[in-house]
Design a protein around this motif. Sequence first.
Motif, PDB file in Angstrom:
ATOM      1  N   ALA A 103      33.147  -5.890 -56.962  1.00 40.80           N
ATOM      2  CA  ALA A 103      32.869  -7.251 -57.428  1.00 40.80           C
ATOM      3  C   ALA A 103      33.357  -8.298 -56.433  1.00 40.80           C
ATOM      4  N   ALA A 104      34.170  -7.885 -55.463  1.00 41.90           N
ATOM      5  CA  ALA A 104      34.623  -8.817 -54.424  1.00 41.90           C
ATOM      6  C   ALA A 104      33.453  -9.485 -53.738  1.00 41.90           C
ATOM      7  N   TYR A 105      32.352  -8.744 -53.546  1.00 42.80           N
ATOM      8  CA  TYR A 105      31.168  -9.337 -52.910  1.00 42.80           C
ATOM      9  C   TYR A 105      30.650 -10.526 -53.723  1.00 42.80           C
ATOM     10  N   GLU A 106      30.673 -10.398 -55.058  1.00 37.70           N
ATOM     11  CA  GLU A 106      30.144 -11.451 -55.917  1.00 37.70           C
ATOM     12  C   GLU A 106      31.131 -12.610 -56.054  1.00 37.70           C
ATOM     13  N   TRP A 107      32.419 -12.295 -56.217  1.00 32.16           N
ATOM     14  CA  TRP A 107      33.400 -13.343 -56.489  1.00 32.16           C
ATOM     15  C   TRP A 107      33.743 -14.141 -55.238  1.00 32.16           C
ATOM     16  N   ILE A 108      33.772 -13.481 -54.088  1.00 35.21           N
ATOM     17  CA  ILE A 108      33.963 -14.222 -52.833  1.00 35.21           C
ATOM     18  C   ILE A 108      32.718 -15.052 -52.524  1.00 35.21           C
ATOM     19  N   ALA A 109      31.545 -14.568 -52.971  1.00 30.66           N
ATOM     20  CA  ALA A 109      30.307 -15.340 -52.788  1.00 30.66           C
ATOM     21  C   ALA A 109      30.398 -16.699 -53.465  1.00 30.66           C
ATOM     22  N   ALA A 110      31.046 -16.753 -54.635  1.00 31.99           N
ATOM     23  CA  ALA A 110      31.187 -18.026 -55.346  1.00 31.99           C
ATOM     24  C   ALA A 110      31.985 -19.033 -54.511  1.00 31.99           C
ATOM     25  N   VAL A 111      33.026 -18.551 -53.825  1.00 31.00           N
ATOM     26  CA  VAL A 111      33.818 -19.425 -52.944  1.00 31.00           C
ATOM     27  C   VAL A 111      32.993 -19.799 -51.713  1.00 31.00           C
ATOM     28  N   ALA A 112      32.256 -18.826 -51.175  1.00 29.82           N
ATOM     29  CA  ALA A 112      31.399 -19.097 -50.012  1.00 29.82           C
ATOM     30  C   ALA A 112      30.353 -20.162 -50.348  1.00 29.82           C
ATOM     31  N   LEU A 113      29.823 -20.132 -51.569  1.00 33.52           N
ATOM     32  CA  LEU A 113      28.822 -21.125 -51.973  1.00 33.52           C
ATOM     33  C   LEU A 113      29.427 -22.530 -52.043  1.00 33.52           C
ATOM     34  N   ILE A 114      30.703 -22.632 -52.384  1.00 32.27           N
ATOM     35  CA  ILE A 114      31.377 -23.942 -52.351  1.00 32.27           C
ATOM     36  C   ILE A 114      31.409 -24.462 -50.908  1.00 32.27           C
ATOM     37  N   ILE A 115      31.794 -23.598 -49.979  1.00 38.30           N
ATOM     38  CA  ILE A 115      31.856 -23.983 -48.559  1.00 38.30           C
ATOM     39  C   ILE A 115      30.488 -24.406 -48.059  1.00 38.30           C
ATOM     40  N   VAL A 116      29.459 -23.654 -48.431  1.00 39.41           N
ATOM     41  CA  VAL A 116      28.083 -23.987 -48.014  1.00 39.41           C
ATOM     42  C   VAL A 116      27.654 -25.327 -48.600  1.00 39.41           C
ATOM     43  N   ALA A 117      27.928 -25.549 -49.883  1.00 36.61           N
ATOM     44  CA  ALA A 117      27.510 -26.785 -50.553  1.00 36.61           C
ATOM     45  C   ALA A 117      28.198 -28.013 -49.963  1.00 36.61           C
ATOM     46  N   VAL A 118      29.481 -27.884 -49.662  1.00 40.38           N
ATOM     47  CA  VAL A 118      30.247 -29.044 -49.190  1.00 40.38           C
ATOM     48  C   VAL A 118      30.027 -29.319 -47.708  1.00 40.38           C
ATOM     49  N   TRP A 119      30.000 -28.271 -46.875  1.00 36.96           N
ATOM     50  CA  TRP A 119      29.990 -28.498 -45.424  1.00 36.96           C
ATOM     51  C   TRP A 119      28.690 -28.116 -44.715  1.00 36.96           C
ATOM     52  N   PHE A 120      28.007 -27.057 -45.141  1.00 35.17           N
ATOM     53  CA  PHE A 120      26.821 -26.628 -44.405  1.00 35.17           C
ATOM     54  C   PHE A 120      25.576 -27.451 -44.746  1.00 35.17           C
ATOM     55  N   ILE A 121      25.299 -27.571 -46.053  1.00 40.20           N
ATOM     56  CA  ILE A 121      24.063 -28.226 -46.482  1.00 40.20           C
ATOM     57  C   ILE A 121      23.952 -29.677 -45.971  1.00 40.20           C
ATOM     58  N   PRO A 122      25.034 -30.479 -45.990  1.00 34.21           N
ATOM     59  CA  PRO A 122      24.913 -31.839 -45.439  1.00 34.21           C
ATOM     60  C   PRO A 122      24.470 -31.847 -43.977  1.00 34.21           C
ATOM     61  N   MET A 123      24.922 -30.866 -43.203  1.00 34.61           N
ATOM     62  CA  MET A 123      24.527 -30.789 -41.792  1.00 34.61           C
ATOM     63  C   MET A 123      23.035 -30.509 -41.662  1.00 34.61           C
ATOM     64  N   TYR A 124      22.517 -29.599 -42.495  1.00 30.70           N
ATOM     65  CA  TYR A 124      21.091 -29.280 -42.445  1.00 30.70           C
ATOM     66  C   TYR A 124      20.237 -30.478 -42.869  1.00 30.70           C
ATOM     67  N   LEU A 125      20.609 -31.094 -43.987  1.00 31.66           N
ATOM     68  CA  LEU A 125      19.791 -32.180 -44.519  1.00 31.66           C
ATOM     69  C   LEU A 125      19.826 -33.417 -43.620  1.00 31.66           C
ATOM     70  N   LYS A 126      20.998 -33.743 -43.084  1.00 28.05           N
ATOM     71  CA  LYS A 126      21.113 -34.927 -42.214  1.00 28.05           C
ATOM     72  C   LYS A 126      20.258 -34.768 -40.965  1.00 28.05           C
ATOM     73  N   ASN A 127      20.167 -33.538 -40.447  1.00 27.28           N
ATOM     74  CA  ASN A 127      19.415 -33.291 -39.218  1.00 27.28           C
ATOM     75  C   ASN A 127      17.995 -32.791 -39.474  1.00 27.28           C
ATOM     76  N   LYS A 128      17.554 -32.910 -40.759  1.00 31.15           N
ATOM     77  CA  LYS A 128      16.180 -32.559 -41.157  1.00 31.15           C
ATOM     78  C   LYS A 128      15.786 -31.146 -40.689  1.00 31.15           C
ATOM     79  N   ILE A 129      16.665 -30.196 -41.010  1.00 30.38           N
ATOM     80  CA  ILE A 129      16.427 -28.795 -40.642  1.00 30.38           C
ATOM     81  C   ILE A 129      15.633 -28.123 -41.762  1.00 30.38           C
ATOM     82  N   PHE A 130      14.542 -27.444 -41.409  1.00 29.33           N
ATOM     83  CA  PHE A 130      13.708 -26.754 -42.389  1.00 29.33           C
ATOM     84  C   PHE A 130      13.757 -25.235 -42.235  1.00 29.33           C
ATOM     85  N   THR A 131      14.063 -24.769 -41.018  1.00 29.82           N
ATOM     86  CA  THR A 131      14.209 -23.325 -40.800  1.00 29.82           C
ATOM     87  C   THR A 131      15.449 -23.077 -39.948  1.00 29.82           C
ATOM     88  N   MET A 132      15.986 -21.884 -40.043  1.00 29.12           N
ATOM     89  CA  MET A 132      17.179 -21.556 -39.270  1.00 29.12           C
ATOM     90  C   MET A 132      16.902 -21.491 -37.758  1.00 29.12           C
TER      91      MET A 132
END
Length: 567
Positions: free
Chosen positions: A83-112
């Motif tokens: 279950a570590a894969y699932e529970w650490i994923a919840a923390v990883a999703l916080i990091i993505v929501a707070v720090w990663f997604i703003p970078m993508y949206l601000k720079n109008k990124i649509f694909t990796m």
Amino acid sequence: MGKFSTIDYVIFIVYFLVVSGYGYWIYKSKKKEEGASDSKDFFLAEGSLTWWAIGASLIASNISAEQFIGMSGNGFVVGVAVAAYEWIAAVALIIVAVWFIPMYLKNKIFTMPQFLETRYNQTTSLIMAIFWLFLYVFVNLTSILYLGAIAIANMAGPEHFHAIVIAMAIFSLIITLGGMKVIGFTDVIQVVVLVLGGLATTYIALTLVSEHFGLGQDALAGFTTMMKEAPDHFTMMIDKPGPGASQAEVNKYLMLPGIALYFAGIWIVNLNYWGCNQYITQRALGADLKTARTGILFAGLMKLAMPIIVMLPGIAAYVLYKDGALQTEMGIGENFNADNAYSAILGFLPTGLKGLSVAALTAAIVASLAGKANSISTIFTLDIYKRYINKDAEEKKLVIVGRLAILVAIIFSVVLTWNDALGIGGEGGFTFIQKYTGFFSPGVFAIFLLGMFWKRTTGSAAVAGVIAGFLLSIFFNSYAVGIFGHDNILYTAYLNKAGEYEIPFLICMGWSFFFTMVLMIVMSLAGPKISAKSFEVDSKMFKVEPSTLALIVITLLLVAGLYITFW
């Protein structure tokens, strides 16, 4: 093992008709809107997915055969530690929501790959576009289809395996060809079916345990009995094997190397998967920041509950198997394959619930196949076809090419699945996906992390990082033991079931990532202090609203509670 009854078939057909009908209605309503043929609408559902649709789609795409079958199989072998894969994923999703997604949206990124070209150079983008296409087709798409078909064939009869492969491929094709909006909103139905069917299976699994031990039909008593009968399956930490450890203990540690995994690969697995993966980020890239963040955090909360659905049936199967129940009730021999744990429990389901649970499993498989095929289509169409083959392609042409790419990808996966050409059955489904994705993850995560948050990172360092991450992963997995021995300051290798020394693959990922980062940092220090293509980072981008902060705090408290309970 009990077969389907008429009511099971009726429930399954109703599920199929509801999802297909709703998808067709979404598609038709979308066609009436202005700009419906626009490529960004097809690939990203730009601006039309709500936060709950984003969250549901993330979970529907993520929870698939590798979880239902593979993680349940790992639950059979190691228990709650997986279950570590699932529970650490919840923390990883916080990091993505707070720090990663703003970078993508601000720079109008649509694909990796677009991110890599915008931040680094065309070479890095092209290398990774090709890497991702191979990974998605040969590892993810194929393994999802294979594991799903195996599970359902265990219910319907192994002679139906190939028919099931074709049926699931066609079903996912129907959903995918409608574009991201159809996928996103049909995923809401898929998640409801997935959760209801999954909970029904878990409830039956727990009551089977309670009945077997003479406690009546009491799910709570079944859970308590499982903890009593298999205490080693209810601890998060796998002990490091000492001298004289059994092969079973060694195999568990190779899969989940105790406390070491929290300093190594599990963070790379999760942050790369949730933050640097077209298949996942695509759901949020068409939304505004608040909607995207809320949807991602909603998915994180759901991830915390997923082990109830995908792991507990595996532990229940282990307790029943250990006590001889599966052998006597179902005629299972001594060489039981752990990946069959989930379908073994499904075999005990009563009429009606069997149809619902198989519908849940199918929903998970089809949603993941559709999402993965759409991502393959997006990368091929926008990052290869439009970039290198037909730069002046019109919007309608891009959508047509995207649909053809989906068709080709699914045909490929059917061909590879037909006779298990990749040997997925021998590896164990969940481990197969984590291990081979792990060859790419260290380098990919390193170039994304440094590219976003260190302005000095150069394009040449990124190219070197992509290649080095891949080569280092191969080195640690296949050659390090032969050169440096099986025990040193970096790792301890153990004899696996094949009699060969093996380093836990999560440790391999950790060191591959570390040395890739060192290489990229050293190379970038030789360049300009600020790369000409670096992103502007404004601290205001990372500020969160009170409602978002509340979701983050709730998630972290729940994660802490789970770890305190099962440590």
